[in-house]
Design a protein around this motif. Structure first.
Motif, PDB file in Angstrom:
ATOM      1  N   ASP A   9      -6.513   4.562  -5.563  1.00 40.24           N
ATOM      2  CA  ASP A   9      -6.891   3.153  -5.513  1.00 40.24           C
ATOM      3  C   ASP A   9      -5.947   2.357  -6.418  1.00 40.24           C
ATOM      4  OD1 ASP A   9      -8.229   0.801  -5.002  1.00 40.24           O
ATOM      5  OD2 ASP A   9      -9.858   1.213  -6.411  1.00 40.24           O
ATOM      6  N   LEU A  10      -4.773   2.051  -5.880  1.00 42.42           N
ATOM      7  CA  LEU A  10      -3.803   1.252  -6.631  1.00 42.42           C
ATOM      8  C   LEU A  10      -4.226  -0.215  -6.605  1.00 42.42           C
ATOM      9  CD1 LEU A  10      -0.436   2.794  -5.378  1.00 42.42           C
ATOM     10  CD2 LEU A  10      -1.461   3.036  -7.638  1.00 42.42           C
ATOM     11  N   PRO A  11      -4.109  -0.901  -7.727  1.00 39.97           N
ATOM     12  CA  PRO A  11      -4.453  -2.332  -7.753  1.00 39.97           C
ATOM     13  C   PRO A  11      -3.581  -3.120  -6.780  1.00 39.97           C
ATOM     14  CG  PRO A  11      -4.106  -1.478  -9.976  1.00 39.97           C
ATOM     15  CD  PRO A  11      -3.676  -0.410  -9.036  1.00 39.97           C
ATOM     16  N   ARG A  12      -4.190  -4.049  -6.077  1.00 36.10           N
ATOM     17  CA  ARG A  12      -3.440  -4.865  -5.108  1.00 36.10           C
ATOM     18  C   ARG A  12      -2.367  -5.711  -5.783  1.00 36.10           C
ATOM     19  NH1 ARG A  12      -5.509  -4.574  -0.109  1.00 36.10           N
ATOM     20  NH2 ARG A  12      -7.669  -3.959   0.138  1.00 36.10           N
ATOM     21  N   ASP A  13      -2.580  -6.056  -7.055  1.00 38.46           N
ATOM     22  CA  ASP A  13      -1.621  -6.908  -7.754  1.00 38.46           C
ATOM     23  C   ASP A  13      -0.599  -6.109  -8.570  1.00 38.46           C
ATOM     24  OD1 ASP A  13      -3.385  -6.008  -9.673  1.00 38.46           O
ATOM     25  OD2 ASP A  13      -3.646  -7.959 -10.641  1.00 38.46           O
ATOM     26  N   ASP A  15       2.701  -4.530  -9.613  1.00 36.64           N
ATOM     27  CA  ASP A  15       4.091  -4.901  -9.353  1.00 36.64           C
ATOM     28  C   ASP A  15       4.695  -3.932  -8.335  1.00 36.64           C
ATOM     29  OD1 ASP A  15       7.112  -4.384 -10.017  1.00 36.64           O
ATOM     30  OD2 ASP A  15       6.659  -6.381 -10.801  1.00 36.64           O
ATOM     31  N   PRO A  16       5.339  -4.442  -7.273  1.00 36.63           N
ATOM     32  CA  PRO A  16       5.911  -3.565  -6.238  1.00 36.63           C
ATOM     33  C   PRO A  16       6.906  -2.535  -6.774  1.00 36.63           C
ATOM     34  CG  PRO A  16       5.898  -5.846  -5.501  1.00 36.63           C
ATOM     35  CD  PRO A  16       5.502  -5.854  -6.950  1.00 36.63           C
ATOM     36  N   ARG A  19       4.849   0.180  -8.457  1.00 33.03           N
ATOM     37  CA  ARG A  19       4.229   0.982  -7.396  1.00 33.03           C
ATOM     38  C   ARG A  19       5.237   1.962  -6.786  1.00 33.03           C
ATOM     39  NH1 ARG A  19       0.053   0.440  -3.192  1.00 33.03           N
ATOM     40  NH2 ARG A  19       0.809   1.553  -1.378  1.00 33.03           N
ATOM     41  N   TYR A  49      -6.232   6.300   1.826  1.00 34.65           N
ATOM     42  CA  TYR A  49      -5.173   6.635   0.875  1.00 34.65           C
ATOM     43  C   TYR A  49      -5.746   7.778   0.046  1.00 34.65           C
ATOM     44  CZ  TYR A  49      -1.139   5.837  -2.211  1.00 34.65           C
ATOM     45  OH  TYR A  49       0.025   5.944  -2.926  1.00 34.65           O
ATOM     46  N   TYR A  75      -5.050   6.157 -11.287  1.00 34.16           N
ATOM     47  CA  TYR A  75      -5.554   5.384 -10.154  1.00 34.16           C
ATOM     48  C   TYR A  75      -6.319   6.262  -9.158  1.00 34.16           C
ATOM     49  CZ  TYR A  75      -1.995   2.397 -12.142  1.00 34.16           C
ATOM     50  OH  TYR A  75      -1.231   1.658 -13.023  1.00 34.16           O
TER      51      TYR A  75
END
Length: 97
Positions: A9-13, A15-16, A19, A49, A75
């Motif tokens: 469960d990676l945070p949607r915000d 940083d790309p 990630r 995921y 995560y």
């Protein structure tokens, strides 16, 4: 042997770039453990995921160390099931198990 389900469960915000780095390091770590014969199977859970994996490790402590070193560990929700050979497993025939 242990069956391990890992839900990520990676945070949607997130940083790309962070990630991408995490995912690349996770993949490399997984590949190293597969080549060593420790991470013997990995399957994707369809539509999630998540993965279901099998680890061949000496004991709980070794598995704990491996899981804690996963780059994505912070995560993840992880569920561990210890495994034992089933007497009806055709692959076990002739092994004395």
């Amino acid at each position: 042997m242990f069956a391990v389900r890992m839900d990520v469960d990676l945070p949607r915000d997130l940083d790309p770039e962070v990630r991408a780095d995490l995912v690349a390091r996770e993949k490399a770590y997984c590949h190293d453990l597969q080549k060593a014969g420790t991470w013997v199977h990995i399957w994707r859970c369809v539509g999630q995921y998540a993965n279901l994996s099998v680890f061949d490790v000496e004991d709980n402590e070794e598995l704990h160390r491996i899981l804690w070193n996963l780059p994505l560990f912070p995560y993840m929700t992880i569920d561990v099931t210890p495994l034992a050979q089933h007497p009806s497993d055709l692959a076990a025939e002739g092994t004395g198990v």
